[in-house]
Scaffold this motif. Structure first.
Motif, PDB file in Angstrom:
ATOM      1  N   CYS A 129       0.888  -1.157   0.000  1.00 38.81           N
ATOM      2  CA  CYS A 129       0.000   0.000   0.000  1.00 38.81           C
ATOM      3  C   CYS A 129       0.928   1.210   0.000  1.00 38.81           C
ATOM      4  O   CYS A 129       1.436   1.615   1.046  1.00 38.81           O
ATOM      5  CB  CYS A 129      -0.902  -0.020   1.235  1.00 38.81           C
ATOM      6  SG  CYS A 129      -2.028   1.373   1.310  1.00 38.81           S
ATOM      7  N   MET A 162      -4.715  -5.468   4.801  1.00 44.93           N
ATOM      8  CA  MET A 162      -3.974  -5.406   3.538  1.00 44.93           C
ATOM      9  C   MET A 162      -4.399  -6.513   2.575  1.00 44.93           C
ATOM     10  O   MET A 162      -4.394  -6.333   1.366  1.00 44.93           O
ATOM     11  CB  MET A 162      -2.463  -5.427   3.785  1.00 44.93           C
ATOM     12  CG  MET A 162      -2.003  -4.097   4.398  1.00 44.93           C
ATOM     13  SD  MET A 162      -0.219  -3.879   4.532  1.00 44.93           S
ATOM     14  CE  MET A 162       0.233  -3.369   2.866  1.00 44.93           C
ATOM     15  N   SER A 165      -7.612  -5.020   0.983  1.00 52.70           N
ATOM     16  CA  SER A 165      -7.420  -3.581   0.821  1.00 52.70           C
ATOM     17  C   SER A 165      -8.400  -2.944  -0.163  1.00 52.70           C
ATOM     18  O   SER A 165      -8.545  -1.732  -0.199  1.00 52.70           O
ATOM     19  CB  SER A 165      -5.992  -3.299   0.360  1.00 52.70           C
ATOM     20  OG  SER A 165      -5.736  -4.025  -0.830  1.00 52.70           O
ATOM     21  N   MET A 216      -7.704   0.319   3.875  1.00 47.73           N
ATOM     22  CA  MET A 216      -6.340   0.737   3.566  1.00 47.73           C
ATOM     23  C   MET A 216      -6.413   1.807   2.488  1.00 47.73           C
ATOM     24  O   MET A 216      -7.235   1.744   1.580  1.00 47.73           O
ATOM     25  CB  MET A 216      -5.499  -0.440   3.037  1.00 47.73           C
ATOM     26  CG  MET A 216      -5.177  -1.516   4.046  1.00 47.73           C
ATOM     27  SD  MET A 216      -4.402  -0.933   5.581  1.00 47.73           S
ATOM     28  CE  MET A 216      -2.811  -0.340   4.983  1.00 47.73           C
TER      29      MET A 216
END
Ligand code: CA
Length: 220
Positions: A129, A162, A165, A216
């Motif tokens: 990310c 994650m 995400s 995220m």
């Protein structure tokens, strides 16, 4: 990420549970088919390691029941050596992968990572990310190339976010995926973990979506 181990062989069950915990997963263990049946229906796992030969209810029946009930979690079955018909039956019965006993723990962990990756729609083994990278292989988190030290719960929260995400994850969903069974779950602690994560990785990677949860976000 949370994994269920269904294995009646005591020493192997211990090894599996310990290795998975070391790899950063919340782990539940069931030693027979009945206990596993309940857990597989009631709890939300990111993956299941399923031995086929089990007391009370065998692994094939469990798999069939779960799949018939619409349970979609990835399942890796453990089969006896040389038993190719078990592999075929397992995969045709809804398993996503298999391993033959005895096996190397490293290989099992790699296969689980791949199953979780695929089930969450990820292609790369590293989760990224922006300048934040989580590597499920090493259990390391890097921010602009520098390692960030996280506790096991902080790691699980970040890993789950994650892996997912592309969408908003609610607090209760996070709670289900970071604790093993029997752990005193308090959804307020998720807020605490998020706050600690933000202190460690910076405030902008985890966005709070009011009344819905977290997502995220690449701040760049
Ligand atoms: Ca067995």
């Amino acid at each position: 990420m949370r994994v269920l181990v269904v294995e009646d062989e005591v020493s192997l069950a211990k090894q599996l549970t310990a290795a998975l915990r070391r790899a950063g997963y919340a782990v539940d263990h069931a030693a027979d088919g009945e206990g596993a049946d309940l857990l597989g229906h009631d709890e939300n796992y990111d993956a299941v390691v399923l031995d086929l030969g089990l007391p009370k209810v065998d692994g094939f029946s469990l798999l069939r029941r779960w799949r018939e009930a619409g349970r979609t979690m990835p399942v890796l079955v453990l089969t006896a050596r040389g038993s190719w018909h078990e592999k075929v039956r397992g995969i045709d019965g809804g398993a996503d992968d298999y391993m033959t006993k005895p096996f190397r723990m490293e290989e099992l962990l790699a296969r689980l990572r791949a199953l979780i990756r695929r089930s969450t729609g990820k292609i790369n083994p590293e989760l990224r990310c922006g300048s934040l990278v989580l590597d499920p292989r090493s259990g390391r988190v890097l921010l602009e190339g520098t390692e960030v030290n996280l506790t096991s719960h902080e790691f699980r929260v970040l890993s789950y976010l994650m892996h997912h995400s592309q969408r908003i994850v609610s607090q209760s969903e996070l709670t289900e995926h970071i604790y093993s069974q029997g752990f005193d779950r308090d959804s307020n602690t998720v807020e605490v973990f998020i706050a600690r994560l933000r202190r460690k990785i910076g405030p902008t990677f985890i966005e709070t979506v009011r009344n819905l949860g977290y997502r995220m976000k690449d701040p760049a």
